[in-house]
Design an enzyme around this catalytic site. Structure first.
Site, PDB file in Angstrom:
ATOM      1  N   ASP A  87      49.085 -50.816  -6.284  1.00 38.41           N
ATOM      2  CA  ASP A  87      48.289 -49.662  -5.929  1.00 38.41           C
ATOM      3  C   ASP A  87      47.747 -49.206  -7.264  1.00 38.41           C
ATOM      4  O   ASP A  87      48.466 -48.956  -8.355  1.00 38.41           O
ATOM      5  CB  ASP A  87      48.819 -48.936  -4.894  1.00 38.41           C
ATOM      6  CG  ASP A  87      47.670 -47.483  -4.555  1.00 38.41           C
ATOM      7  OD1 ASP A  87      46.421 -47.906  -4.374  1.00 38.41           O
ATOM      8  OD2 ASP A  87      48.146 -46.746  -4.703  1.00 38.41           O
ATOM      9  N   ASP A  89      45.784 -45.629  -7.851  1.00 36.56           N
ATOM     10  CA  ASP A  89      45.861 -44.311  -7.808  1.00 36.56           C
ATOM     11  C   ASP A  89      47.211 -43.779  -7.447  1.00 36.56           C
ATOM     12  O   ASP A  89      47.390 -44.044  -6.267  1.00 36.56           O
ATOM     13  CB  ASP A  89      44.613 -43.353  -6.911  1.00 36.56           C
ATOM     14  CG  ASP A  89      43.530 -43.701  -7.314  1.00 36.56           C
ATOM     15  OD1 ASP A  89      43.084 -43.840  -8.498  1.00 36.56           O
ATOM     16  OD2 ASP A  89      42.496 -44.173  -6.363  1.00 36.56           O
TER      17      ASP A  89
HETATM   18  C1  BG6 Z   1      42.582 -44.639  -3.056  1.00 40.96           C
HETATM   19  C2  BG6 Z   1      42.957 -43.263  -2.955  1.00 40.96           C
HETATM   20  O1  BG6 Z   1      43.173 -45.330  -4.022  1.00 40.96           O
HETATM   21  O2  BG6 Z   1      41.206 -44.875  -3.224  1.00 40.96           O
HETATM   22  C3  BG6 Z   1      42.246 -42.599  -2.067  1.00 40.96           C
HETATM   23  O3  BG6 Z   1      44.266 -43.160  -2.620  1.00 40.96           O
HETATM   24  C4  BG6 Z   1      40.547 -42.678  -2.217  1.00 40.96           C
HETATM   25  O4  BG6 Z   1      42.401 -41.037  -2.105  1.00 40.96           O
HETATM   26  C5  BG6 Z   1      40.183 -44.264  -2.208  1.00 40.96           C
HETATM   27  O5  BG6 Z   1      40.045 -41.988  -0.869  1.00 40.96           O
HETATM   28  C6  BG6 Z   1      38.977 -44.667  -2.470  1.00 40.96           C
HETATM   29  O6  BG6 Z   1      38.637 -44.043  -3.848  1.00 40.96           O
HETATM   30  P1  BG6 Z   1      37.077 -44.158  -4.394  1.00 40.96           P
HETATM   31  O7  BG6 Z   1      37.449 -44.033  -5.662  1.00 40.96           O
HETATM   32  O8  BG6 Z   1      36.212 -45.396  -3.928  1.00 40.96           O
HETATM   33  O9  BG6 Z   1      36.308 -42.930  -3.685  1.00 40.96           O
HETATM   34 MG    MG Z   2      47.472 -44.624  -3.948  1.00 41.98          MG
END
Ligand code: BG6
Ligand code: MG
Length: 295
Positions: A87, A89
């Site tokens: 993953d 983030d």
């Molecule tokens: C995930 C995060 O990696 O990505 C979430 O943990 C986030 O918090 C999701 O909502 C979607 O991200 P993005 O950048 O498409 O808004």
């Molecule tokens: Mg994550």
């Protein structure tokens, strides 16, 4: 083998250990050559014979040891892990906090104060799923058009927050772990729910460190649905049982398990208790250690 079987009763007092070795090697070779039912059929008379001369238990013990070793005596990896899926983030980079802070600002504008508890529900979920959860949690009703507008606003705030990120924002140990994964001969994929993943990888300078990059544009369903990890396994051409997923979100761990992968949780052991192993960060371990823990 027939000759051994004919004379072993007379040899077993003087050459017991040697006989055990000969039988174990023979049974091992038949199993390796035929496997399963065929091997059992071919070996049934030998098993009966070993029981009759009281060597069965000792040979079975030697076989257990051989099954755990390669032919050169080194340990086998019983689960044969061949790939890692990361993953993004909260695993590779410290952006989870920016997602949460961006939601906090958006919901403030909508009249609600979100809490740390909400982070557990939005972490790992897609942008729209996160918004739906928060609106529902704080009893806010919006039209579809308004939802899209607020989701876009959250993304603008988020993009502004991560504008300045550089390789220094890689989480401790993350870069070394990616390098060591490659060195260990494992395949690497990214499996992120974020539609911003590729931009973030570029800012971090690691976009070409993966065999496969899958992001929020590559799955219709949001974690905990297994889709993103099933797709990652397919793209790596690996069976899910051969793949370990690294996740900081409970929803991500659930998705990994639902896909049939092994899961390593990064963060709070209580929130991530469904994972096979929980660690505090990639700097606490290395790929061989993870394989050892999961084997
Ligand atoms: C995930 C995060 O990696 O990505 C979430 O943990 C986030 O918090 C999701 O909502 C979607 O991200 P993005 O950048 O498409 O808004
Ligand atoms: Mg994550």
């Amino acid at each position: 083998m027939n000759l051994v079987m004919r004379y072993d009763d007379q040899l077993k007092d003087s050459h017991r250990s040697g006989l055990e070795d000969v039988y174990a090697a023979h049974i091992h070779a038949i199993r390796e050559a035929y496997g399963g039912v065929m091997a059992r059929q071919k070996l049934s008379n030998i098993f009966g014979h070993l029981k009759s001369i009281d060597l069965f238990t000792a040979v079975a013990e030697k076989l257990k040891y051989m099954d755990k070793k390669n032919t050169d005596g080194t340990d086998k990896h019983p689960t044969e892990i061949k790939g890692f899926v990361f993953d993004l983030d909260g695993v590779i980079v410290d952006t989870a906090v920016h997602h949460f802070q961006s939601w906090k600002k958006v919901l403030k504008q909508l009249g609600a104060d979100i809490t740390e508890e909400d982070d557990l529900h939005t972490r790992g979920a897609s942008r729209m799923e996160s918004l739906e959860y928060l609106l529902n949690q704080y009893g806010i009703e919006l039209t579809q058009e308004e939802k899209e507008m607020w989701a876009a606003r959250k993304n603008d705030i988020y993009l502004e927050a991560i504008e300045q990120i550089t390789p220094r924002d890689l989480l401790p140990g993350a870069f070394a772990f990616l390098i060591d994964t490659r060195k260990a001969g494992l395949k690497l994929a990214l499996g992120s729910a974020s539609k911003n993943a590729i931009g973030v990888l570029k800012k971090l300078g690691i976009e070409d460190r993966f065999d496969v990059v899958l992001d929020g544009n590559d799955a219709k369903e949001s974690k905990p649905h297994p889709e993103i990890f099933t797709n990652a396994c397919n793209a790596l051409q690996l069976d899910p049982s051969e793949v370990v997923v690294f996740e900081d979100a409970a929803k991500g761990v659930q998705a990994a398990l639902a896909a049939g992968c092994k899961a390593v949780g990064l963060g709070d052991p209580e929130a991530l208790k469904a994972a096979h192993v929980v660690i505090s960060g990639l700097d606490q371990t290395n790929p061989s250690h993870i394989i050892e823990l999961l084997s």
